[in-house]
Design a protein around this motif. Structure first.
Motif, short mmCIF file in Angstrom:
data_model
loop_
_atom_site.label_atom_id
_atom_site.label_comp_id
_atom_site.label_asym_id
_atom_site.label_seq_id
_atom_site.Cartn_x
_atom_site.Cartn_y
_atom_site.Cartn_z
N ALA A 24 9.84 -2.69 5.95
CA ALA A 24 9.77 -0.18 5.66
C ALA A 24 8.35 -0.26 5.64
O ALA A 24 7.89 0.56 5.84
CB ALA A 24 10.52 0.27 5.27
N GLY A 25 7.41 -1.14 5.14
CA GLY A 25 6.15 -0.70 4.81
C GLY A 25 5.94 -0.42 2.58
O GLY A 25 4.95 -0.51 2.54
N LYS A 26 6.68 -1.18 2.70
CA LYS A 26 6.76 -0.76 0.78
C LYS A 26 5.69 -1.45 -0.13
O LYS A 26 4.82 -0.48 0.07
CB LYS A 26 7.94 -0.46 0.37
CG LYS A 26 8.98 0.34 0.67
CD LYS A 26 10.48 0.00 0.04
CE LYS A 26 11.35 -2.08 0.29
NZ LYS A 26 11.38 -2.47 2.00
N THR A 27 5.52 -2.50 0.14
CA THR A 27 4.56 -3.54 -0.67
C THR A 27 3.37 -3.00 0.02
O THR A 27 2.26 -2.88 -0.60
CB THR A 27 4.90 -5.23 0.07
OG1 THR A 27 6.09 -4.76 -0.84
CG2 THR A 27 4.00 -5.55 -0.61
N THR A 28 3.23 -3.10 1.38
CA THR A 28 1.78 -2.27 1.90
C THR A 28 1.72 -1.16 1.37
O THR A 28 -0.49 -1.38 1.03
CB THR A 28 1.85 -2.28 3.37
OG1 THR A 28 2.21 -3.50 4.10
CG2 THR A 28 0.46 -1.88 3.98
N LEU A 29 2.71 -0.48 0.96
CA LEU A 29 1.92 1.15 0.75
C LEU A 29 1.34 1.36 -0.66
O LEU A 29 0.60 1.21 -0.92
CB LEU A 29 4.10 1.87 0.73
CG LEU A 29 2.93 3.20 0.07
CD1 LEU A 29 2.08 4.46 0.62
CD2 LEU A 29 4.51 4.16 -0.11
N ALA A 30 1.92 0.38 -2.02
CA ALA A 30 2.14 0.49 -2.69
C ALA A 30 0.61 -0.95 -3.01
O ALA A 30 0.01 -0.85 -4.01
CB ALA A 30 2.74 -0.89 -3.72
N GLY A 31 0.74 -1.48 -2.00
CA GLY A 31 -1.20 -2.16 -1.91
C GLY A 31 -2.35 -1.93 -1.58
O GLY A 31 -3.14 -1.66 -1.92
N LEU A 32 -1.92 -0.30 -1.50
CA LEU A 32 -3.08 0.69 -1.35
C LEU A 32 -4.21 1.17 -3.04
O LEU A 32 -4.87 0.95 -2.70
CB LEU A 32 -2.93 1.77 -1.00
CG LEU A 32 -2.51 2.40 1.10
CD1 LEU A 32 -2.33 3.11 1.46
CD2 LEU A 32 -3.52 1.24 1.85
N ILE A 33 -2.90 1.12 -4.35
CA ILE A 33 -3.78 1.52 -5.17
C ILE A 33 -4.01 0.67 -5.79
O ILE A 33 -5.84 0.94 -6.12
CB ILE A 33 -2.35 1.85 -5.97
CG1 ILE A 33 -1.79 3.09 -5.40
CG2 ILE A 33 -3.16 2.46 -7.02
CD1 ILE A 33 -0.50 3.36 -6.32
N PRO A 34 -3.61 -0.44 -5.65
CA PRO A 34 -5.50 -1.56 -6.04
C PRO A 34 -6.57 -2.47 -4.95
O PRO A 34 -7.14 -3.20 -5.01
CB PRO A 34 -4.22 -2.93 -6.75
CG PRO A 34 -3.37 -2.82 -5.70
CD PRO A 34 -3.05 -1.52 -5.18
N ARG A 35 -6.25 -1.99 -4.22
CA ARG A 35 -7.30 -1.90 -2.97
C ARG A 35 -6.99 -2.72 -2.62
O ARG A 35 -7.85 -4.06 -2.28
CB ARG A 35 -8.66 -1.26 -3.20
CG ARG A 35 -9.60 -0.15 -2.99
CD ARG A 35 -10.81 0.37 -3.61
NE ARG A 35 -11.24 0.29 -1.89
CZ ARG A 35 -12.55 0.38 -1.93
NH1 ARG A 35 -12.53 0.02 -2.90
NH2 ARG A 35 -12.39 -0.31 -0.40
N PHE A 36 -6.29 -3.84 -2.28
CA PHE A 36 -5.20 -4.98 -1.35
C PHE A 36 -6.01 -4.52 -0.31
O PHE A 36 -5.92 -5.57 0.45
CB PHE A 36 -4.25 -4.97 -2.07
CG PHE A 36 -3.74 -5.66 -2.83
CD1 PHE A 36 -4.78 -6.50 -4.13
CD2 PHE A 36 -2.74 -5.87 -3.63
CE1 PHE A 36 -4.49 -6.31 -5.29
CE2 PHE A 36 -1.91 -6.11 -4.77
CZ PHE A 36 -3.34 -6.77 -5.45
N HIS A 37 -5.15 -3.55 0.49
CA HIS A 37 -5.34 -2.57 1.79
C HIS A 37 -6.16 -1.51 1.49
O HIS A 37 -6.47 -0.99 0.51
CB HIS A 37 -4.65 -2.72 2.35
CG HIS A 37 -3.43 -3.94 2.80
ND1 HIS A 37 -3.60 -5.00 3.29
CD2 HIS A 37 -2.11 -3.61 1.98
CE1 HIS A 37 -2.42 -5.77 2.36
NE2 HIS A 37 -1.94 -4.71 2.50
N ASP A 38 -7.76 -1.09 2.15
CA ASP A 38 -7.98 -0.09 2.78
C ASP A 38 -6.84 0.56 3.80
O ASP A 38 -7.06 -0.06 4.99
CB ASP A 38 -9.55 0.43 2.91
CG ASP A 38 -10.38 0.25 1.72
OD1 ASP A 38 -9.73 0.33 0.29
OD2 ASP A 38 -11.31 -0.60 1.43
N PRO A 39 -6.93 1.92 3.72
CA PRO A 39 -5.81 2.00 4.62
C PRO A 39 -7.32 3.52 5.80
O PRO A 39 -8.53 3.19 5.85
CB PRO A 39 -5.76 4.08 4.58
CG PRO A 39 -6.55 4.59 2.79
CD PRO A 39 -6.86 2.52 2.50
#
Length: 654
Positions: free
Chosen positions: A450-465
């Protein structure tokens, strides 16, 4: 890494660019390369001496001609003056002494052919790409042997290893700076092959670029000068050598593209073999449990044999070049040999002079061949260098110089209208909004993918939106370094990664200065202290590769302890209870309640028992937050997505 198919095919211009870039990597070692250049010249100088004892023996021992110092070059006159008037047996004795001295000093006697030795070392290995390139990373060599060769050899092997260590370390540093998304769909074995077996291409590449043109040109000019000095204007000898240089160039140039393609295929096959090995060993339990040993053996066997077959193709190209150069080279050498023989028959030179002259011609010939084949021999090195530079050129997470650090402990995190898509364009998040404040527990719930881990990964900047922002106390996360942001976050991953180190070293991974009391306190709170104390050496027990000595649940508790030992104000737990028993899960829930006193807690979970006491629960599906509220609020919605999710769990449990 991006798929191999996205890497450019090397052309001649790109090859020059790659080799020039490799040359720059040798810049920190320029003084050592200057010394190596001087050592190489020093190793070549004895070649001008070694043919003379043979001439003296032939002319003045075998044929008993008188020694006339005036017929010898100036650098040999003092020695020939001492020999003048001596009987042949004493001249022979002095030649033996001279040859013995040359043998001890530089390992060379006779005419410098089969009697000449050189110092070199290679590790035991096969003829696949990995074995050969591992040799290149540890190669020591000298153009001489004896005492001089020993000094040169030791210096060279240290230079080789230092250069490869520098180059390999820079690549590893770059890989660590790559975004996490780069590794999502690629096999780690390919990266391992590039770090371990493509980087040694710099050894031969740089040695050939720096040493061959300059030492070869200097030696060739010196040889032409000696031939002209000793035998007058005999242009056939240097013209024939230059002719061989032309033949080498003409024959080898059409093969450069073929050699690059074959070399690339060889390295890709080697990388595939490494990947098969890495995957097979990492998933050995799954392979054995499914009875797939034969299939995995076939897969590895096919990849392994392909690596050898592709390397043989590289060798076939080299043999083709040699074949096409053989006939004109033999014709040229025969012509020079007969010309010299005619000079002997005509009495223009002695038999000793002929040996001397032909030896110098061979020196010049082989040097011209080295220069002529330099470009073709650089092709294989260029392919390995290109594969390394491809990784180095991928966009990294490095910030611009001067980027400030996050100045203080974060009290509030806000995700505003965040959109994110995977590198292949698949949407992962669509317009997500979420707040996380210190002192509260927020849970993310939803179906798999559903995107839960991707969403959490935005906080430590594993990904930038791709669109939208992540705010820390109102400031955009992009304005601060990733390192300072990640210091604010303790993350428990869905799959716990452990290293072949002790338990306490694994727990201290994110906080090396943690005291023994801190480590034990975190282990107690994670429910890990009891089983750790039962290990053979308790907290000092080594866990083996990947924590192979522990169960899945024990690994997960170690991972939780690793996060808890950090003092970060944000705690993110991704499926922390997936491998925990009910009792340990209850203890972890109590730990989260305790952690909220000084942290913000974001937890991703499927189990209702883990999340029902969260302050807010966000139900995520298809990259969107469909509902958010407390457990009671969401359950009060008759047709709510969260309620259906809980009811399905309840029915499944029943």
């Amino acid at each position: 890494m991006s798929p191999v198919g996205q890497e450019k095919i090397l052309g001649n211009f790109e090859t020059l660019r790659v080799l020039g870039r490799a040359f720059r990597y040798a810049a920190p070692f320029r003084r050592r390369f200057a010394i190596k250049y001087l050592l190489s010249l020093g190793a070549l100088l004895p070649l001008f001496i070694t043919p003379w004892p043979v001439k003296i023996i032939v002319d003045h021992v075998i044929e008993a001609r008188p020694v006339l110092p005036a017929n010898y070059p100036a650098f040999l006159r003092p020695f020939t003056e001492a020999l003048s008037g001596l009987p042949p047996n004493e001249i022979l004795l002095w030649m033996i002494v001279l040859q013995a001295a040359l043998l001890v000093l530089v390992g060379a006697v006779g005419t410098g052919g089969g009697e000449r030795d050189r110092a070199e070392s290679h590790l035991a290995g096969g003829h696949d790409q990995a074995s050969r390139t591992e040799n290149e990373a540890n190669e020591g060599w000298s153009l001489a042997s004896g005492l001089f060769g020993l000094i040169d050899f030791r210096f060279t092997i240290q230079l080789t290893q230092a250069l490869n260590h520098h180059y390999r370390s820079r690549l590893f540093e770059r890989i660590q700076a790559l975004p996490m998304a780069v590794f999502d769909d690629e096999r780690i074995g390919d990266a391992v092959f590039r770090v371990m077996y493509d980087t040694p291409a710099i050894t031969h590449g740089v040695y050939r670029i720096i040493l061959t043109p300059f030492t070869g040109a200097a030696f060739a000019l010196a040889t032409v000068g000696v031939i002209f000095l000793l035998f007058g204007d005999q242009p056939i000898f240097w013209q024939a050598a230059l002719g061989m240089l032309a033949i080498s160039l003409v024959v080898s140039l059409p093969f450069t593209g073929i050699l690059r393609r074959r070399s690339r295929a060889s390295r890709e096959a080697g990388a595939s073999t490494t990947s098969s090995l890495e995957e097979g060993l990492s998933n050995i339990l799954a392979v054995q449990s499914l009875g797939a040993e034969d299939r995995e053996q076939d897969r590895f066997g096919n990849d392994s044999w392909s690596a050898f077959a592709n390397h043989r193709a590289v060798m076939v190209v080299g043999m083709g070049i040699f074949f096409f150069a053989l006939l004109p080279g033999m014709w040229l050498g025969t012509k020079v040999f007969l010309y010299g023989a005619d000079m002997v028959i005509a009495g223009a030179i002695s038999r000793g002079d002929f040996i001397l002259l032909f030896t110098y011609f061979l020196y010049l010939l082989f040097t011209c061949i080295d220069l002529g084949t330099l470009w073709i021999r650089l092709q294989e090195s260029a392919v390995g260098l290109h594969r390394v530079f491809f990784l180095m050129d991928l966009p990294t997470e490095e910030e611009a110089p001067g980027t400030p650090e996050l100045p203080q402990a974060v009290e509030r995190v806000e995700i505003r209208n965040a959109h994110y898509a995977y590198p292949d364009g698949t949407p992962a998040l669509r317009g997500v909004n979420l707040d996380l404040e210190r002192g509260e527990i927020v849970a993310l719930v939803g179906p798999a993918g559903a995107g839960k881990t991707t969403l959490a990964g935005l906080i430590p900047r594993f990904h930038d939106p791709d669109e939208g922002r992540v705010l820390f106390d109102g400031a955009d996360a992009r304005n601060f370094t990733r390192t300072s942001i990640r210091e604010q976050v303790a993350f428990v991953f869905q799959e716990t990664v452990l290293f072949d180190a002790s338990v306490e070293e694994n727990i201290r991974l994110g906080r090396p200065d943690a005291s023994d009391a801190d480590v034990r306190r975190a282990a107690v709170r994670a429910g890990a202290d009891e089983f750790i104390r039962e290990l053979p050496q308790a907290y000092r027990t080594r866990l083996g590769r990947g924590g192979g000595k522990l169960s899945v649940g024990q690994k997960q508790r170690i991972g939780i302890a690793r996060a808890l030992v950090r003092t970060s104000p944000i705690l993110i737990l991704d499926e922390p209870t997936s491998a925990l028993d009910p009792e340990t899960e209850r203890a972890l829930v109590e730990t989260m309640e305790e952690a909220r006193r000084e942290r913000s807690v974001l937890v991703i979970a499927h189990r209702l028992s883990t999340i029902r006491h969260a302050d807010r629960i966000a139900f995520v599906d298809e990259g969107q937050i469909l509902e958010i509220g407390s457990h009671a609020d969401l359950m009060a919605r008759p047709d709510g997505a969260y309620r259906r999710f809980v009811e399905l769990q309840t029915v499944g449990a029943a």
